[in-house]
Design a protein around this motif. Sequence first.
Motif, mmCIF file in Angstrom:
data_model
loop_
_atom_site.group_PDB
_atom_site.id
_atom_site.type_symbol
_atom_site.label_atom_id
_atom_site.label_comp_id
_atom_site.label_asym_id
_atom_site.label_seq_id
_atom_site.Cartn_x
_atom_site.Cartn_y
_atom_site.Cartn_z
ATOM 1 N N TYR A 116 0.844 -1.202 0.000
ATOM 2 C CA TYR A 116 0.000 0.000 0.000
ATOM 3 C C TYR A 116 0.882 1.256 0.000
ATOM 4 O O TYR A 116 0.707 2.161 -0.808
ATOM 5 N N VAL A 117 1.855 1.277 0.904
ATOM 6 C CA VAL A 117 2.770 2.426 0.969
ATOM 7 C C VAL A 117 3.595 2.499 -0.316
ATOM 8 O O VAL A 117 3.827 3.577 -0.872
ATOM 9 N N TRP A 118 4.049 1.321 -0.818
ATOM 10 C CA TRP A 118 4.834 1.277 -2.045
ATOM 11 C C TRP A 118 4.080 1.948 -3.185
ATOM 12 O O TRP A 118 4.659 2.702 -3.961
ATOM 13 N N HIS A 119 2.784 1.651 -3.299
ATOM 14 C CA HIS A 119 1.995 2.234 -4.387
ATOM 15 C C HIS A 119 2.112 3.765 -4.372
ATOM 16 O O HIS A 119 2.348 4.392 -5.406
ATOM 17 N N HIS A 120 1.949 4.350 -3.203
ATOM 18 C CA HIS A 120 2.012 5.817 -3.119
ATOM 19 C C HIS A 120 3.435 6.328 -3.332
ATOM 20 O O HIS A 120 3.677 7.297 -4.037
ATOM 21 N N LYS A 121 4.377 5.651 -2.692
ATOM 22 C CA LYS A 121 5.765 6.103 -2.747
ATOM 23 C C LYS A 121 6.349 5.948 -4.150
ATOM 24 O O LYS A 121 7.016 6.840 -4.664
ATOM 25 N N HIS A 122 6.087 4.804 -4.778
ATOM 26 C CA HIS A 122 6.723 4.485 -6.058
ATOM 27 C C HIS A 122 5.858 4.895 -7.254
ATOM 28 O O HIS A 122 6.275 5.692 -8.084
ATOM 29 N N ASN A 123 4.642 4.332 -7.314
ATOM 30 C CA ASN A 123 3.814 4.556 -8.510
ATOM 31 C C ASN A 123 3.379 6.009 -8.630
ATOM 32 O O ASN A 123 3.355 6.572 -9.727
ATOM 33 N N VAL A 124 3.008 6.616 -7.500
ATOM 34 C CA VAL A 124 2.479 7.980 -7.560
ATOM 35 C C VAL A 124 3.621 9.012 -7.503
ATOM 36 O O VAL A 124 3.768 9.831 -8.410
ATOM 37 N N LEU A 125 4.442 8.948 -6.448
ATOM 38 C CA LEU A 125 5.424 10.031 -6.240
ATOM 39 C C LEU A 125 6.683 9.865 -7.094
ATOM 40 O O LEU A 125 7.131 10.821 -7.729
ATOM 41 N N HIS A 126 7.258 8.661 -7.100
ATOM 42 C CA HIS A 126 8.494 8.481 -7.879
ATOM 43 C C HIS A 126 8.212 8.549 -9.378
ATOM 44 O O HIS A 126 8.879 9.276 -10.116
ATOM 45 N N HIS A 127 7.231 7.792 -9.836
ATOM 46 C CA HIS A 127 6.945 7.796 -11.277
ATOM 47 C C HIS A 127 6.301 9.099 -11.727
ATOM 48 O O HIS A 127 6.553 9.566 -12.836
ATOM 49 N N GLY A 128 5.468 9.680 -10.888
ATOM 50 C CA GLY A 128 4.772 10.903 -11.284
ATOM 51 C C GLY A 128 5.651 12.135 -11.241
ATOM 52 O O GLY A 128 5.462 13.071 -12.028
ATOM 53 N N PHE A 129 6.613 12.162 -10.321
ATOM 54 C CA PHE A 129 7.401 13.378 -10.085
ATOM 55 C C PHE A 129 8.899 13.033 -9.979
ATOM 56 O O PHE A 129 9.598 13.450 -9.055
ATOM 57 N N THR A 130 9.370 12.275 -10.963
ATOM 58 C CA THR A 130 10.738 11.731 -10.935
ATOM 59 C C THR A 130 11.801 12.821 -10.777
ATOM 60 O O THR A 130 11.794 13.815 -11.509
ATOM 61 N N ASN A 131 12.692 12.590 -9.817
ATOM 62 C CA ASN A 131 13.834 13.486 -9.560
ATOM 63 C C ASN A 131 13.426 14.935 -9.285
ATOM 64 O O ASN A 131 14.175 15.868 -9.591
#
Length: 364
Positions: A116-131
Amino acid sequence: MPPVPIRFNVRTDFRKELQARVNAYLDGCGRPVRAPFAMYRKSFILLVWMAASYTGLVFFSTVWWEALAFSVSLALSVAGIGFNIPHDAGHGSYSRSAVINRVMAFFFDLMGASSYVWHHKHNVLHHGFTNIPGVDDDINVGVFGRLAPQQKHYAFHRAQHYYLWVLYGMTTLKWQWVDDYMNVATGRIGQAEIERPKGFELALFILGKLAWGSLFLAIPLVLHPVLTVLIWYLVTNLVLGVVIAVVFQMAHTVEEADFVPPPPGAPVERVANEWAAHQVATTVDFARGNRLWTWYLGGLNYQIEHHLFPSVSHIHYPDIAPIVQEVCGKHGLEYNFHPTLRAAIASHFRWLREMSRPPAIIPA
Ligand SMILES: [Zn+2]
């Protein structure tokens, strides 16, 4: 509500042409967008590897070097599972079925990291707002290191290109003991707000923690002394943490990757680049021709293609990469890759060394 008030510029011809070209490839390649048979076969091999390593470590090791070999093998197999099964499932690229994807994503929970946390951390924040510093949590190692030029420099960062490799070993331990609980309790990941898990998702969160605790702590504790379990639990996680962190760093924190501070402008900040062009600018491929790495890393060495097409099975990335590279060239976008794993690791080292210097004395 979006997790952070950041928007990208509007679609460009680059994104439209890229999508059309990749769609044409997927329509004509004769394989499904999600490749279930190849993924099930791969998952089976990885799970057998993990089960054999776990059984060897917990039930059959009698001397330290046997335990060490099984512990390293277990860490590598668990990392391989993470790269291939729950990572893909979290993106919806493992299967066409949302139920199968949710079940497979639960493998993160079995590794001790909440899906659940991974989804937000990775799919939403990392992929959506990379670097984007402050939003992409993957470039945030707290005060311990400075991975982006916009992050605050401390004197001890002078040695970060040496000590961070050891601290990377804390990655999964931090997820297991600190981050998951903090993120869920506070409803925040860095600057971003996340919805706290409720109902079924909360039940899965708790079930995941209990299953992981049983597998990696309770069962071994029934059979072995506390100190023995502690040592091999730590060794396994240190190896796992280094492997996972370094694989990530090779794709985003190297010399060629851009770090993009969002331009100030309340209430919504707008990144100058269009989203797909931003992904290309902030991401770097590595070891593209190496079939072993491509298999083990679940296509994460084709990170540009993964960021552009996260819902397409990684089985397709080697075929999509030349298309992406060609369209980037046509639209004047720099497409970066390192030919080997070694070159990517060396570039990450040099980037850490550059960031270790106080901003004022970085050569112009
Ligand atoms: Zn991803």
